[in-house]
Design a protein around this motif. Structure first.
Motif, PDB file in Angstrom:
ATOM      1  N   GLY A 110       0.827  -1.206   0.000  1.00 48.60           N
ATOM      2  CA  GLY A 110       0.000   0.000   0.000  1.00 48.60           C
ATOM      3  C   GLY A 110       0.861   1.255   0.000  1.00 48.60           C
ATOM      4  O   GLY A 110       0.591   2.222  -0.716  1.00 48.60           O
ATOM      5  N   LEU A 111       1.933   1.242   0.799  1.00 49.19           N
ATOM      6  CA  LEU A 111       2.852   2.389   0.834  1.00 49.19           C
ATOM      7  C   LEU A 111       3.537   2.584  -0.511  1.00 49.19           C
ATOM      8  O   LEU A 111       3.708   3.709  -0.972  1.00 49.19           O
ATOM      9  CB  LEU A 111       3.926   2.178   1.913  1.00 49.19           C
ATOM     10  CG  LEU A 111       3.485   2.340   3.364  1.00 49.19           C
ATOM     11  CD1 LEU A 111       4.624   1.938   4.304  1.00 49.19           C
ATOM     12  CD2 LEU A 111       3.069   3.776   3.646  1.00 49.19           C
ATOM     13  N   TYR A 113       2.368   1.793  -3.386  1.00 48.85           N
ATOM     14  CA  TYR A 113       1.374   2.341  -4.303  1.00 48.85           C
ATOM     15  C   TYR A 113       1.198   3.841  -4.090  1.00 48.85           C
ATOM     16  O   TYR A 113       0.980   4.596  -5.035  1.00 48.85           O
ATOM     17  CB  TYR A 113       0.049   1.605  -4.096  1.00 48.85           C
ATOM     18  CG  TYR A 113      -1.100   2.161  -4.900  1.00 48.85           C
ATOM     19  CD1 TYR A 113      -1.114   2.041  -6.285  1.00 48.85           C
ATOM     20  CD2 TYR A 113      -2.157   2.812  -4.284  1.00 48.85           C
ATOM     21  CE1 TYR A 113      -2.160   2.554  -7.033  1.00 48.85           C
ATOM     22  CE2 TYR A 113      -3.213   3.320  -5.024  1.00 48.85           C
ATOM     23  CZ  TYR A 113      -3.208   3.198  -6.387  1.00 48.85           C
ATOM     24  OH  TYR A 113      -4.239   3.707  -7.124  1.00 48.85           O
ATOM     25  N   LEU A 114       1.306   4.280  -2.830  1.00 51.41           N
ATOM     26  CA  LEU A 114       1.039   5.683  -2.507  1.00 51.41           C
ATOM     27  C   LEU A 114       2.292   6.550  -2.548  1.00 51.41           C
ATOM     28  O   LEU A 114       2.288   7.663  -2.039  1.00 51.41           O
ATOM     29  CB  LEU A 114       0.397   5.769  -1.118  1.00 51.41           C
ATOM     30  CG  LEU A 114      -0.980   5.122  -1.010  1.00 51.41           C
ATOM     31  CD1 LEU A 114      -1.456   5.123   0.433  1.00 51.41           C
ATOM     32  CD2 LEU A 114      -1.986   5.852  -1.892  1.00 51.41           C
ATOM     33  N   VAL A 146       3.643  -3.414  -5.278  1.00 49.12           N
ATOM     34  CA  VAL A 146       3.058  -2.544  -6.287  1.00 49.12           C
ATOM     35  C   VAL A 146       4.141  -1.571  -6.745  1.00 49.12           C
ATOM     36  O   VAL A 146       4.916  -1.063  -5.935  1.00 49.12           O
ATOM     37  CB  VAL A 146       1.851  -1.759  -5.727  1.00 49.12           C
ATOM     38  CG1 VAL A 146       1.213  -0.918  -6.814  1.00 49.12           C
ATOM     39  CG2 VAL A 146       0.833  -2.702  -5.120  1.00 49.12           C
TER      40      VAL A 146
END
Lengths: 326, 331
Positions: A110-111, A113-114, A146
């Motif tokens: 998630g990190l 991706y962000l 990601v």
């Protein structure tokens, strides 16, 4: 997009909740049910239920019979009368549990991706955060990843406009191919996989609009104050809302590619499948978007009717091919 | 409130919670019989003279459920009596259970982690994220209110994702039919799944074949159900998802296309914003891509707004696609 389904807590979630709640409560001498509920983002009754369970739990102990000193205990009067939680005896658990490898992996991915968010511009800080997640996991978290995006200047400007409470101004190429200068109060940045969107109050249209970030150019911050903030408007659930003027087109699509069109297929569309080809309907706001969509799925999706739509797709593809013969 | 008074059925979470407490509290471990006969939730159904097969099965499932949460439930061989299953002891070592003391998160970090968890709103990763957030809340840090609201989302729509993710976790060999981009016949592949990677908005499986050669598969081109072969494999050295990302990046960097775009068009605006795009001196766009067939699909969508200059195979692929679409829609 499908409506949000309420997810009932499974036994594993409930156990995680109990194992997380105990160290939080032990750390605090006294805390109100309301405060705990707000912190964990759950209903007050769920906190009360958990506390009741914790208060009668414990370890079998030397006698194997769960004697009083082997059990958790709380100040019952404070709990029953004042809705306050005071742990007076605790056993077995002191500290928060580790993340599972998959849990850490989900957060790390998630990190990644962000990484284009201005909040994550400090790469060293993000790297240190990821390494802490790895060290805080009970196994090696590496199963999911990601691709990291580059820091995005547009996102930084959008964030700045919200902090300064001023309007944004940019050129926008609409999905129908028109280019207009827009003034917008930024409300929310939304993303789906590699696509990023700004949702905001458009002063030109005097309505909430969704803008694709890759169609925005010449973005600047104005000195004009905003008239709408995220707090005082309700954003529609979906990024793009259907309208009565939408066009419905019958298509044939390979069964294996049907999922790629899920966003365009209206609820309750008639669907027949013959030899791995699915005949169904898609809803589009204009043929400008349809011809691009269909031309990007060559041999996979074909427009069946109306004839006008078939013609527009054929003309689009022919014009593209013609550029190479001349 | 003595637990003996609870004659009603003990809820699952109470049994699991009691099991974790009991195994954390024991230094030397508890045998299965000790657990079944004394721990809350099991002891109510324990038959001191008879057969406890049902209860034993329940214990086996509970162990799996607890381990899935990252709780290090260990089995210890009885000293002097190795191999005797009845004397195996179970425990949860505190050091491996608790978050290390030097792992703490600031309010700022907590805010960013909340966003990272929000990315997963579908499938099993959403459950993992939800549980990770509970553990994060356990530390008592309150997140900062973000200046600008974000609603990020990574989709997990490919049917192959969940079975591959489960197989990865168990290190189980998998088998599936794969239609390689540009080929018309699918082939059956049997591989060790090592990592799942989203690159350019598409999910990929990174895997090794039986000769240890790394392979990358596009999930949307897995056209059969994913089955496990029953064989498992030993964990590999190194961070597999990093290796996988590095391989995908290498491919991406090595593939360069030059295209002309119609000024002011959708193609101009959107391709110009692609990661790594450079405007060449001629005004052409220099673009990177992963796979010629997939990129050709994307470029074909732009119709006459795009003219591929090079490489020749991409140019030919785009022409073929445009002609195919024109033919399929001829009146």
């Amino acid at each position: 997009m499908p409506a949000k389904k309420p997810t009932p807590l499974q036994a594993q979630d409930k156990l995680t909740f109990l194992l997380s709640l105990v160290p939080y409560l032990v750390e605090r001498d006294r805390v109100s049910v309301a405060e705990v509920a707000a912190h964990f983002g759950v209903k007050a009754e769920q906190i009360r239920e958990a506390v009741r369970l914790i208060a009668v739990s414990g370890v079998p102990g030397e006698t194997h019979t769960y004697q009083y000193e082997d059990l958790f205990d709380i100040a019952w009067d404070d709990f029953e009368e004042n809705d306050q939680i005071v742990i007076t005896n605790h056993v077995a658990i002191d500290d928060s549990p580790r993340f599972s490898a998959r849990e850490a992996s989900a957060l790390i991915a998630g990190l990644q991706y962000l990484s284009s968010l201005p909040e994550n511009a400090d790469r060293a800080a993000v790297a240190s955060l990821m390494s802490k997640l790895s060290r805080g996991a009970s196994g090696l978290p590496s199963q999911v990843a990601v691709e990291s995006g580059e820091s995005d200047d547009a996102l930084a400007l959008i964030r700045e406009s919200v902090a300064k409470r001023v309007q944004l101004e940019f050129d926008y190429l609409s999905s129908t191919g028109e280019r207009e200068r827009r003034r917008v109060d930024a409300l929310l940045v939304e993303s789906v996989d590699a696509d990023w969107y700004l949702r905001g109050w458009c002063h030109l249209r005097e309505a909430i609009r969704t803008f694709r970030l890759d169609r925005i150019s010449n973005l600047t911050i104005t000195t004009e104050p905003i008239s709408h903030t995220a707090g005082d408007v309700t954003l529609p659930e979906t990024l793009f809302e259907g309208s009565a003027d939408d066009l419905v087109v019958t298509i044939d699509v390979s069964a294996s590619a049907e999922a790629l069109l899920a966003d365009y297929i209206p609820d309750g569309a008639v669907r027949t499948e013959v030899d791995g080809r699915v005949r169904t309907a898609v809803r589009v706001s204009h043929y400008h978007g349809l011809k691009r969509l269909i031309a990007s799925m060559p041999g996979v999706a074909t427009v069946v009717e109306p004839p006008e739509a078939r013609q527009i797709v054929a003309d689009w593809a022919s014009a593209g091919a013609a550029r190479y013969h001349g | 409130m003595p637990p003996e008074s609870s004659t009603a059925k003990v809820p699952v979470e109470e049994r699991l919670f009691s099991l974790v407490l009991a195994l954390l509290a024991t230094e030397n471990g508890l045998t299965k019989n000790e657990i079944l006969s004394t721990v809350q939730g099991y002891r109510q159904s324990y038959d001191h003279s008879g057969d406890n097969a049902n209860l034993e099965r329940k214990f086996e499932r509970d162990k799996d459920d607890i381990r899935e949460l990252g709780v290090p439930l260990e089995t210890v061989q009885a000293p002097g009596d190795p191999g005797n299953n009845q004397n195996l002891r179970y425990r949860i070592p505190r050091g491996a259970y608790e978050l290390p003391v030097d792992v703490s998160f600031s309010a700022e970090e907590t805010t960013v982690l909340n966003l990272a968890a929000m990315v997963w709103r579908e499938g099993s990763l959403s459950a993992e994220s939800r549980r990770a957030l509970l553990k994060l809340r356990s530390l008592g840090v309150t997140a900062d209110e973000p200046v600008l609201g974000y609603a990020p989302r990574v989709r997990v729509r490919d049917a192959a994702f969940e079975p591959l993710s489960a197989a990865l976790e168990k290190r189980a060999w998998v088998r599936f039919s794969y239609l390689k981009p540009g080929e018309s016949e699918a082939r059956v592949r049997t591989v060790k799944p090592l990592a799942l990677i989203q690159h350019q908005g598409r999910w990929h499986l990174y895997a090794h074949d039986d000769e240890g050669v790394s392979k990358t598969f596009l999930l949307r081109r897995v056209i059969s159900a994913v089955s496990t072969t029953g064989k498992t494999f030993e964990p590999l050295e190194g961070n597999q998802s990093e290796l996988a990302l590095a391989e995908l990046e290498e491919v991406w960097n090595s593939h360069v296309a030059f295209v002309e775009v119609e000024p002011g068009s959708d193609a101009h605006t959107r391709l110009g914003k692609r990661r790594g795009t450079v405007v060449a001196q001629t005004g052409e766009l220099e673009l990177h891509y992963s796979d010629v067939n997939i990129f050709a699909d994307e470029l074909a969508g732009f119709g006459p707004e795009v003219l591929v200059v090079s490489p020749p195979e991409l140019r030919a692929a785009v022409i073929a696609r445009l002609e195919r679409t024109a033919a399929d829609h001829a009146s």
